[in-house]
Design a protein around this motif. Sequence first.
Motif, PDB file in Angstrom:
ATOM      1  N   THR B  80      -8.938  -3.295  -2.862  1.00 25.92           N
ATOM      2  CA  THR B  80      -8.304  -4.549  -2.427  1.00 25.92           C
ATOM      3  C   THR B  80      -7.839  -5.395  -3.608  1.00 25.92           C
ATOM      4  OG1 THR B  80     -10.497  -5.482  -2.318  1.00 25.92           O
ATOM      5  CG2 THR B  80      -9.509  -4.778  -0.231  1.00 25.92           C
ATOM      6  N   LEU B  83      -4.483  -4.273  -4.540  1.00 28.65           N
ATOM      7  CA  LEU B  83      -3.521  -4.758  -3.545  1.00 28.65           C
ATOM      8  C   LEU B  83      -3.193  -6.234  -3.782  1.00 28.65           C
ATOM      9  CD1 LEU B  83      -4.852  -3.056  -0.271  1.00 28.65           C
ATOM     10  CD2 LEU B  83      -2.807  -2.473  -1.587  1.00 28.65           C
ATOM     11  N   ASP B  86      -0.807  -6.407  -6.506  1.00 26.16           N
ATOM     12  CA  ASP B  86       0.510  -5.969  -6.039  1.00 26.16           C
ATOM     13  C   ASP B  86       1.229  -7.082  -5.277  1.00 26.16           C
ATOM     14  OD1 ASP B  86       0.081  -3.576  -7.183  1.00 26.16           O
ATOM     15  OD2 ASP B  86      -0.361  -2.481  -5.339  1.00 26.16           O
ATOM     16  N   ARG B  87       0.462  -7.766  -4.465  1.00 29.30           N
ATOM     17  CA  ARG B  87       1.076  -8.870  -3.707  1.00 29.30           C
ATOM     18  C   ARG B  87       1.566  -9.956  -4.663  1.00 29.30           C
ATOM     19  NH1 ARG B  87      -2.770  -7.688   0.323  1.00 29.30           N
ATOM     20  NH2 ARG B  87      -4.302  -9.078  -0.590  1.00 29.30           N
ATOM     21  N   ARG B 109      -3.070  -4.594 -13.597  1.00 24.75           N
ATOM     22  CA  ARG B 109      -2.951  -3.528 -12.597  1.00 24.75           C
ATOM     23  C   ARG B 109      -3.219  -2.160 -13.244  1.00 24.75           C
ATOM     24  NH1 ARG B 109       0.453   0.039  -9.855  1.00 24.75           N
ATOM     25  NH2 ARG B 109       0.281  -0.173  -7.612  1.00 24.75           N
ATOM     26  N   SER B 131       6.869  -1.745  -2.907  1.00 26.94           N
ATOM     27  CA  SER B 131       6.062  -0.548  -2.635  1.00 26.94           C
ATOM     28  C   SER B 131       6.974   0.639  -2.390  1.00 26.94           C
ATOM     29  CB  SER B 131       5.205  -0.771  -1.397  1.00 26.94           C
ATOM     30  OG  SER B 131       4.291  -1.790  -1.648  1.00 26.94           O
TER      31      SER B 131
END
Lengths: 204, 132
Positions: B80, B83, B86-87, B109, B131
């Motif tokens: 998570t 993620l 990434d967001r 990352r 993505s």
Amino acid sequence: MPAIPLSLPSSTPLDGDAEAALVQRARRGDHNAFARLYREHARTIHTLAWRITSDAAVAEDIVQETFLRMLRFIGGLRAGAPVRPWLKQVASRLAIDHLRRQRWHLQEVEVEDEYHSSPDSGPDTLSEAVGLMQALSPLARSLVWLNQMEGWSHQELGQRFGRSESWSKSIVSRALRRLREQMHDDAITNISTPARHHGTGTPP
Amino acid sequence: MTPDPVRQHLQSLPEPPLSDELWLRLSARHQRRANHRRVLRGAALALVLGVGAFWLAPWTPSGESGPSQTHPATTATPDTSVLAIDRALQAAYARGASDEEVAPLWEIRQRMIVKQPASSTLPHLSATGESI
């Protein structure tokens, strides 16, 4: 980095909203916005600082500091309000603070036959730019300029210089009397010798 | 009303010359300040995301063999914290962030991916943060 051609006039005069937007952009790092603001106001701020301090190098430092403070602190300026009064206020305060640090400036010998040339200003530049105020001390020049041209009250001047209102009144009043006398004397001299040339220029 | 001759005289005084060097000095200061702000913003963002990632990371007691190790790779869920990064990257690209600002995020990352178990399924991001 190219120099800003200060000799060029601004493309269009800025209104308050446009100027506020420019300030915001300049604060976010937009170099063109900053350049535009500088071109719009630098001369006025420099002239004011020079009139108060009679020192070219100090005046430039004050311009620099004023514009940097604009980037740091002007966020609270009322929307649409013009920037120039804010800049002038900051520059005036910086210049007065400089004078206060130069203690000799504040000695009570201001009006009577004192002529203090600035270390960084040649005599020609000084005499041209201060005109008849050359006969006054730097302190009297500063007070006269701030009171007569920038609208500072004697109370404000007294407070800012750490003196009383009557201190400011007294110096300005004597300085103005002296300037008027000198203008009167010059007028009489010009009438009696109309071909006389002032300054150091060569005769025609 | 006759204008005051002293004021008239003061108004008529010429302006002292303003050197072009002053603009060069000031301009350099402004650009240094802008760069400094950019770096600080990037660092602050990276710090916030780093702390966020730490708190969001699933807690696994040491020495305990977690169920994820026994799950087949196809059913593993991505970390998570990755993620979240990434967001943040997608949001940064969406608002037009500069390369300097997103660089710390990419670095974080990358570090997280290196620490991830091989079985984790991680989304791949394009250079624009989308993505794949």
